[in-house]
Design a protein around this motif. Structure first.
Motif, short mmCIF file in Angstrom:
data_model
loop_
_atom_site.label_atom_id
_atom_site.label_comp_id
_atom_site.label_asym_id
_atom_site.label_seq_id
_atom_site.Cartn_x
_atom_site.Cartn_y
_atom_site.Cartn_z
N GLY A 1 0.80 -1.21 0.00
CA GLY A 1 0.00 0.00 0.00
C GLY A 1 0.83 1.27 0.00
O GLY A 1 0.39 2.33 -0.46
N THR B 1 -5.77 2.32 -10.18
CA THR B 1 -6.54 1.08 -10.05
C THR B 1 -5.76 -0.10 -10.59
O THR B 1 -5.68 -1.16 -9.96
CB THR B 1 -7.88 1.20 -10.80
OG1 THR B 1 -8.65 2.24 -10.20
CG2 THR B 1 -8.65 -0.10 -10.73
N ALA C 1 -3.00 -0.99 -8.21
CA ALA C 1 -3.50 -1.70 -7.03
C ALA C 1 -3.79 -3.16 -7.35
O ALA C 1 -3.49 -4.06 -6.56
CB ALA C 1 -4.75 -1.01 -6.49
N TYR D 1 -2.02 -6.37 -5.64
CA TYR D 1 -2.72 -7.42 -4.90
C TYR D 1 -2.48 -8.79 -5.56
O TYR D 1 -2.34 -9.79 -4.87
CB TYR D 1 -4.22 -7.12 -4.83
CG TYR D 1 -4.94 -8.01 -3.83
CD1 TYR D 1 -4.52 -8.06 -2.51
CD2 TYR D 1 -6.03 -8.78 -4.21
CE1 TYR D 1 -5.17 -8.88 -1.59
CE2 TYR D 1 -6.68 -9.60 -3.30
CZ TYR D 1 -6.25 -9.64 -1.99
OH TYR D 1 -6.88 -10.46 -1.07
N ARG E 1 -7.38 -0.89 3.12
CA ARG E 1 -6.16 -0.65 2.33
C ARG E 1 -6.37 -0.87 0.84
O ARG E 1 -5.96 -0.05 0.03
CB ARG E 1 -5.02 -1.53 2.84
CG ARG E 1 -4.54 -1.15 4.23
CD ARG E 1 -3.30 -1.94 4.62
NE ARG E 1 -2.91 -1.66 5.99
CZ ARG E 1 -2.20 -0.59 6.36
NH1 ARG E 1 -1.82 0.27 5.44
NH2 ARG E 1 -1.88 -0.39 7.61
N PHE E 2 -6.99 -1.99 0.48
CA PHE E 2 -7.19 -2.24 -0.94
C PHE E 2 -8.17 -1.22 -1.52
O PHE E 2 -8.00 -0.76 -2.64
CB PHE E 2 -7.71 -3.67 -1.16
CG PHE E 2 -7.78 -4.07 -2.61
CD1 PHE E 2 -6.65 -4.05 -3.41
CD2 PHE E 2 -8.97 -4.47 -3.17
CE1 PHE E 2 -6.70 -4.41 -4.74
CE2 PHE E 2 -9.05 -4.85 -4.51
CZ PHE E 2 -7.90 -4.81 -5.30
N MET F 1 -6.20 1.75 -2.21
CA MET F 1 -5.29 1.52 -3.33
C MET F 1 -6.00 1.65 -4.67
O MET F 1 -5.46 2.18 -5.63
CB MET F 1 -4.63 0.14 -3.20
CG MET F 1 -3.57 0.06 -2.10
SD MET F 1 -3.09 -1.64 -1.73
CE MET F 1 -2.27 -2.12 -3.26
N VAL F 2 -7.24 1.16 -4.76
CA VAL F 2 -7.99 1.28 -6.01
C VAL F 2 -8.78 2.58 -6.07
O VAL F 2 -9.52 2.83 -7.01
CB VAL F 2 -8.95 0.08 -6.23
CG1 VAL F 2 -8.19 -1.21 -6.32
CG2 VAL F 2 -10.02 0.01 -5.16
N ARG G 1 -14.41 -2.80 -5.39
CA ARG G 1 -13.29 -3.37 -4.62
C ARG G 1 -13.48 -4.87 -4.42
O ARG G 1 -12.56 -5.66 -4.65
CB ARG G 1 -13.21 -2.68 -3.26
CG ARG G 1 -12.15 -3.23 -2.31
CD ARG G 1 -12.51 -2.91 -0.87
NE ARG G 1 -13.68 -3.66 -0.43
CZ ARG G 1 -14.47 -3.30 0.56
NH1 ARG G 1 -14.27 -2.19 1.21
NH2 ARG G 1 -15.50 -4.06 0.90
#
Length: 211
Positions: free
Chosen positions: A83, A94, A97, A101, A145-146, A149-150, A162
């Motif tokens: 992150g 996006t 991210a 992941y 966090r995700f 990130m996106v 997400r």
């Protein structure tokens, strides 16, 4: 469980040994599977006798509980690290991210956790010890966090973007492709990125399939 649970075992040497055992358990869960990774095999991988490991973990249940916590801490550390990494100038946040992941899902801690989740379906003891970690990771790591990130907001549409990206990536990581693996994987990753961007209303993408 932590050092406070076992004050007699909280010496620096003992803590290092416990960490070595838990690292070995994590690697073996990822490499050979939860059920195949017996306590004896874990002790051998940690270069300990069975008796020495029993000093630290008197039962399978104690070892599993500590291993779940250990794996979860490692997943959180890796997620935080990912992150903190910024997309290259001019690149799409996006897509960055999703790539990050996807890479995380192939790290040992993530592979080990996925193995535990699969094994927990038929193992009540493991399922009980895993449930809190699953919930915490879902909310704090992937959820917060995700989502950041996106660049997804808190509204249902953004949450869905997400979740769509996350679960498609996790399913793809677990899927067993038998032919044309690289090409199929790249096509699917491209569609995942386009779907998430469409739901987040990023850019002018209108179609999942790029002609």
């Amino acid at each position: 469980m932590d050092a406070r649970t076992y004050p007699a075992k909280a010496t620096p040497k003992s803590l290092r040994t416990r960490a070595r055992i838990l690292d070995a358990a994590m690697r073996l869960f990822a490499d050979v599977g939860y059920h195949a990774a017996t306590n004896a095999m874990i002790a051998d991988a940690a270069k300990l006798t069975r008796g020495a490991m029993l000093y630290h973990f008197a039962s399978r249940e104690e070892l599993v509980e500590a291993a779940v916590a250990h794996i979860e801490l490692e997943r959180a550390r890796l997620f935080e690290q990912a992150g903190a990494s910024q997309p290259a100038a001019g690149s799409d946040a996006t897509e960055h991210a999703i790539d990050a992941y996807w890479a995380l899902l192939h790290e040992t801690a993530f592979v080990a956790f996925a193995e535990l989740e699969a094994a927990a379906r038929t193992d009540p003891m493991l399922r009980e010890r895993l449930s809190a970690a699953q919930s915490a990771f879902d909310r704090a790591q992937v959820g917060d966090r995700f989502g950041a990130m996106v660049q997804a907001g808190a509204d249902p549409r953004s949450q869905t973007s997400r979740d769509l990206g996350r679960f498609l990536l996790e399913g793809l990581a677990k899927g067993a492709m038998t032919y044309d693996q690289a090409a199929r994987r790249e096509r699917l990753l491209t569609v995942v990125k386009r779907a998430v961007r469409m739901l987040n209303r990023k850019g002018d993408i209108q179609e999942l399939w790029a002609e």
